[in-house]
Design an enzyme around this catalytic site. Structure first.
Site, short mmCIF file in Angstrom:
data_model
loop_
_atom_site.label_atom_id
_atom_site.label_comp_id
_atom_site.label_asym_id
_atom_site.label_seq_id
_atom_site.Cartn_x
_atom_site.Cartn_y
_atom_site.Cartn_z
CD GLU A 38 -32.11 36.47 -72.90
OE1 GLU A 38 -31.16 36.42 -72.09
OE2 GLU A 38 -32.26 35.66 -73.84
CD GLU A 97 -28.32 32.41 -72.45
OE1 GLU A 97 -28.65 32.12 -73.59
OE2 GLU A 97 -28.63 33.48 -71.89
#
Length: 306
Positions: A181, A280
């Site tokens: 990420e 998220e």
């Protein structure tokens, strides 16, 4: 909201929550049918569902959400992990990402190429395999950590690739994929853009090393979201969602999520692929009203022509 805050909040729920079946029950027919597999996290609907984790799962499924992501899953007691997995199986929900514990961070950056840092990362990979088996997970998040600024960028990139190759050797036999990420939380982070992550995944050259394309972070770092998804597509394994500014639900910021969701849906259908879309982000408004607004935002953003 930074990743460590998400992990801290999810771990906080784990320690005290007693997982019981509660008063909620799984509904035979969900209230909503979404085109994509959106994955809430624990705590997102606690005002409407209660503090009990199993009740929260039932509520998510009842609303039509077919996946869950839990950054702090590795930190939960084994019996809690097993109870979550059992209920998810019963509800027909898929497990999204959890974060590999110490899978690279500012304190043990993989860019430094130091054996002691790599060993910490590899130990995290081994323990992640055991967690994944218990909760039926296929994806786990890795962030390589900060820049090692006394080294040229090419050497740092090589160090990261070397470490991730060794991690892939642990994860691949277990069918677990680490998704890298790129983040926007601080300029000290080594991994910042989708094209940089694409390059690293190609260098690692393993099905167990792919991109976690967090749309919130990429809007901040590079913009031009749909073209970047298109360019990085072959190496993307997972998506995460958050509007900008604020990192809240879609429709609260500047990102046109309806168009992005349609692009991902259309291309996935054409190529017979499937992605979990991790929610998220925080809730724009507090309380039950704020939680209902999150659900409404996904109902609205998922209304694209198919």
């Amino acid at each position: 909201m930074r990743r460590r805050n998400f992990v801290k909040s999810t771990l906080g729920l784990a320690g005290a929550a007693a997982l019981s079946t509660g008063n909620l029950s799984a509904r035979p027919t969900a209230k909503n049918k979404f085109n994509l597999k959106y994955a809430p996290h624990f705590g997102m609907f606690k005002n409407m569902a209660g503090d009990d984790l199993i009740d929260q799962l039932k509520f998510m499924a009842d609303q039509g959400f077919t996946a869950l992501e839990d950054n702090g899953m590795m930190g939960r007691p084994v019996d809690v992990q097993e109870k979550i997995a059992k209920e998810m199986s019963r509800l027909g929900m898929e497990m999204g990402v959890f974060v590999i514990d110490k899978g690279g961070n500012g304190a043990n950056t993989l860019a430094a190429g130091k054996k002691e840092y790599v060993d910490i990362f590899l130990d995290g990979c081994k323990r992640a395999v055991e967690t994944a088996k218990r909760v039926n997970a296929k994806w786990a998040t890795v962030v390589p950590g900060d820049f090692e600024r006394n080294l040229p960028i090419g050497l740092q990139t090589g160090n990261v690739i070397d470490a991730l190759r060794r991690g892939s050797e642990i994860l691949e036999p277990a069918g677990l994929t680490m998704v890298l990420e790129p983040l926007s939380d601080t300029p000290n982070l080594f991994l910042r853009t989708s094209d940089q992550t694409y390059e690293i995944c190609r260098g690692v050259n393993s099905p167990s090393c792919k991109i976690l394309f967090d749309i919130y972070h990429m809007q901040k770092n590079e913009g031009h979201i749909i073209p970047h998804i298109n360019w990085a597509w072959p190496e993307i394994g997972y998506f995460q969602i958050g509007d900008n500014p604020g990192r809240k639900e879609p429709t609260t910021g500047e990102i046109n999520y309806k168009n992005i969701f349609k692009y991902i849906y259309d291309r996935s259908k054409k190529e017979n692929k499937s992605f979990i879309m991790g929610m998220e982000h925080g809730n724009f408004n507090p309380g039950k009203e704020g939680e209902q607004s999150v659900i409404n935002a996904y109902i609205e953003s998922d209304k694209f022509p198919i």
